[in-house]
Design a protein around this motif. Structure first.
Motif, PDB file in Angstrom:
ATOM      1  N   UNK A 183       0.833  -1.203   0.000  1.00  0.00           N
ATOM      2  CA  UNK A 183       0.000   0.000   0.000  1.00  0.00           C
ATOM      3  C   UNK A 183       0.863   1.247   0.000  1.00  0.00           C
ATOM      4  N   UNK A 184       1.992   1.201   0.686  1.00  0.00           N
ATOM      5  CA  UNK A 184       2.908   2.341   0.710  1.00  0.00           C
ATOM      6  C   UNK A 184       3.493   2.610  -0.678  1.00  0.00           C
ATOM      7  N   UNK A 185       3.780   1.525  -1.415  1.00  0.00           N
ATOM      8  CA  UNK A 185       4.296   1.680  -2.781  1.00  0.00           C
ATOM      9  C   UNK A 185       3.252   2.367  -3.663  1.00  0.00           C
ATOM     10  N   UNK A 186       2.003   1.932  -3.537  1.00  0.00           N
ATOM     11  CA  UNK A 186       0.930   2.531  -4.331  1.00  0.00           C
ATOM     12  C   UNK A 186       0.741   4.006  -3.969  1.00  0.00           C
ATOM     13  N   UNK A 187       0.793   4.310  -2.686  1.00  0.00           N
ATOM     14  CA  UNK A 187       0.627   5.690  -2.255  1.00  0.00           C
ATOM     15  C   UNK A 187       1.758   6.563  -2.789  1.00  0.00           C
ATOM     16  N   UNK A 188       2.969   6.033  -2.758  1.00  0.00           N
ATOM     17  CA  UNK A 188       4.125   6.780  -3.258  1.00  0.00           C
ATOM     18  C   UNK A 188       3.971   7.090  -4.749  1.00  0.00           C
ATOM     19  N   UNK A 239       1.970  12.562 -13.691  1.00  0.00           N
ATOM     20  CA  UNK A 239       2.178  12.918 -12.281  1.00  0.00           C
ATOM     21  C   UNK A 239       2.986  14.202 -12.147  1.00  0.00           C
ATOM     22  N   UNK A 240       3.942  14.424 -13.067  1.00  0.00           N
ATOM     23  CA  UNK A 240       4.807  15.601 -12.956  1.00  0.00           C
ATOM     24  C   UNK A 240       4.177  16.854 -13.570  1.00  0.00           C
ATOM     25  N   UNK A 241       3.478  16.683 -14.718  1.00  0.00           N
ATOM     26  CA  UNK A 241       3.004  17.858 -15.445  1.00  0.00           C
ATOM     27  C   UNK A 241       1.493  17.900 -15.633  1.00  0.00           C
TER      28      UNK A 241
END
Length: 628
Positions: free
Chosen positions: A136-141, A345-347
């Motif tokens: 879940x932490x990987x997905x959140x990241x 995610x970046x732009x």
């Protein structure tokens, strides 16, 4: 299993087509029919009609046509047999009996589907439990929300050799091995295939889990692990997210192929639900065919690094033999080092949408690749470029598309090496936001008039009218060769707006084709006679008044007559559009006298001359002998 014509006819008769289509398309009653904006292409004015009495749908905009089964295969993306099964179940019809071998295979597949569904559920529960905290932490990241995670059925496989095996033990080791969930090594005890991984279900077109992709949590190799091929899973025929992307692609009018699972998931979360991905391999012929069933020009958007661009070029080469008129590929190139997931995610989604709006055509990608392949300083190197381009074009199976590619490459070579005629270069550029379409120069530097906007044919017909002699000849040709009516349904539909008897007769010809798709000249004349056009149709068939091969009684060269008819239709439709544009350009030239207005007027005049020459080439000489 034997699906007889009688069974399929009974299935169609028991299926209310408007009820089936209304599940995903908003229909409005129009007399005895229903109409809607077409689900197969984007439009603002309804041109999609559903006729329950005749049992078919038809779009006058894109020529989509079919019955209930075709709707399930084309709109829902189901394989034919799955479409029949689903319709039969809804209609209360029993499928024809299978032979024993087929029945056993179907029963085994049913068990495998159930095992995969239970595995997906079990992995999903692990993700939400204590064991799944790291996943879940990987997905959140990575910015994947819980809603997106649930929509894609994401899960987690604990780092254990037997937890899944124990949870699904009721299926038995043999079935779990066959499903690809366990690994069997020689005579040793089977063990869990996926361990310590974020689990991504792979579904078929009906949304059933048929395989898994597993992404490692933390360090380790391989980074991604896919299910092996099984009775349910054929990697080369499957596209990830196809079940969810089909409807979104119909609405968006495009399908996007990206490299990986996480790209698809990130794009869907950003509003691009029409994305799919191959499964760790280059796009196959089967996957390309699946994409073309959804859109004529799929967009390939692979990573901007060297590996991603090589994968895109491999797909381009693989697609070449399969090209057809109107069927191609286009490429979206990402900034180097970025993938679609990184970009949105970046732009933000707008940055990706901007790239999608300006894709690179297949021919441009092939040309750029070969020009950059080696230096072109010597005659031998330039000859090598010509040879490579010619070899690529000659892999195309369709003769017309092959001819166009060969001609395109020859012209580009001439321009690239300064051999082509110098074209007029306008000094003034069109103002940003100008409301008047000014045209542009193509890749060869040749000025092109502006592309006709939607409805240009109808406006051209209204402004300049059809050439009455040519229109009568075309109508006579369609009566002589009624199979050509269906091929040109979209074009003929636009001519219904022509004023007077010609427009009414074109409309009658369309209705004839819609009423009976298996036509001969006798049927056409009979139906037209019932509609009050018997004398008009008879007059059209007087061969001595119409100097075209396709208006004469069928002779030895039937193929030439049909080719001439196709050419005549193209000229007939283009003439009023070019005439109207030429009149507008002439007025613009008289107003401002600019070089650009002059260039546009000259180009359109040349187009009109070319159309007249094409028409003259179709006319028979007086001494040509045809038997009446």
């Amino acid at each position: 299993m034997s699906l007889t014509p009688q069974f399929l006819d009974e299935l169609r008769a028991r299926t209310l087509l408007s009820g089936l289509i209304a599940k995903s398309v908003k229909l409005q009653r129009a007399g005895r029919e229903f109409r809607a904006c077409c689900p197969f292409h984007q439009e603002k004015t309804p041109s999609f009609y559903v006729n329950d009495e005749k049992g078919f749908y038809h779009c006058f905009g894109c020529s989509a046509h079919g019955d209930a089964i075709r709707w399930m295969t084309d709109q829902r993306g189901l394989p034919f047999i799955d479409a029949v099964k689903e319709l039969a179940q809804a209609a209360g019809l029993d499928m024809p009996e299978q032979d024993r071998h087929a029945a056993e295979k179907a029963e085994r597949a049913k068990g495998l589907h159930e095992a995969m569904a239970d595995a997906a559920k079990w992995f999903g529960e692990r993700l939400q439990g204590i064991e799944g905290a790291e996943a879940r932490a990987v997905l959140k990241k990575r910015g994947v929300t819980e809603e997106t995670s649930r929509a894609f059925g994401l899960g987690f496989s604990p780092d254990s050799r037997d937890k899944l095996k124990e949870a699904l033990k009721s299926y038995g080791d043999r079935m779990l091995v066959e499903a690809g969930l366990l690994i069997q090594v020689e005579e040793k005890e089977p063990y869990d295939r996926f361990r310590g991984r974020l689990m991504i279900p792979i579904r078929d077109a009906r949304g059933r889990t048929i395989a898994f992709g597993g992404r490692i949590i933390g360090d380790g190799e391989p980074k991604y692990l896919n299910s092996p091929e099984t009775p349910l899973f054929d990697k080369g025929r499957t596209l990830y997210n196809l079940d969810r992307a089909q409807a979104a692609a119909r609405q968006a009018g495009r399908i996007i192929a990206v490299e990986g699972y996480m790209d698809v998931i990130a794009l869907a979360q950003a509003g691009f639900g029409e994305a799919v991905a191959p499964l760790g391999t280059a796009l196959t012929e089967h996957q390309l065919e699946r994409l073309w069933r959804i859109a004529e020009v799929p967009l390939l958007c692979f990573d901007g690094d060297s590996a991603g661009q090589k994968a895109a070029l491999r797909a381009a080469h693989r697609a070449l033999p399969m090209l057809q008129p109107g069927r191609s590929l286009a490429f979206v190139t990402l900034p180097d080092g970025l993938d679609p997931d990184d970009l949105v995610r970046a732009k933000g989604p707008h940055a990706f949408e901007t790239l999608l709006k300006a894709p690179e055509p297949l021919v441009d990608r092939l040309w750029a690749s070969e020009v950059a392949a080696e230096p072109l300083n010597t005659p031998e190197q330039r000859a090598g470029l010509k040879r490579r381009l010619s070899e690529l074009a000659n892999t195309i199976a369709d003769a017309n598309v092959k001819s166009e590619y060969l001609a395109e490459f020859r012209q580009r070579i001439d321009v690239h090496f300064g051999r082509g005629p110098r074209e007029f270069q306008p000094r003034q550029q069109p103002q940003a936001g100008s409301r008047t379409a000014r045209g542009s120069r193509n890749a060869r530097g040749v000025w092109q008039p502006p592309e006709a906007p939607p409805g240009a044919t109808m406006r051209g017909v209204g402004a300049g009218g059809l050439d009455p002699i040519l229109a009568k000849a075309v109508l006579a040709g369609l009566i002589r060769h009624p199979a050509e009516i269906a091929r040109h349904m979209e074009v003929l539909g636009s001519l219904r707006s022509a004023s007077g008897a010609l427009g009414k007769l074109f409309e009658a010809v369309i209705n004839v084709a819609l009423e009976d798709r298996q036509l001969d000249s006798g049927k056409v004349l009979t139906i037209l006679a019932k509609s009050g056009f018997d004398q008009v149709a008879s007059d059209l068939l007087r061969a001595d008044t119409l100097p075209f091969s396709f208006t004469r009684p069928n002779g030895a060269d039937e193929l030439k007559a049909r080719e001439d008819l196709n050419e005549a239709i193209a000229v007939m439709v283009a003439q009023p559009v070019v005439d109207a544009a030429l009149a507008e350009a002439t007025q613009a030239l008289s107003r401002d006298g600019s070089e650009e207005a002059f260039a546009r007027q000259v180009a359109l005049s040349r187009q009109r001359q070319e159309l007249q020459a094409r028409l003259a080439n179709l006319m028979l000489a007086d001494d040509e002998d045809f038997d009446d």
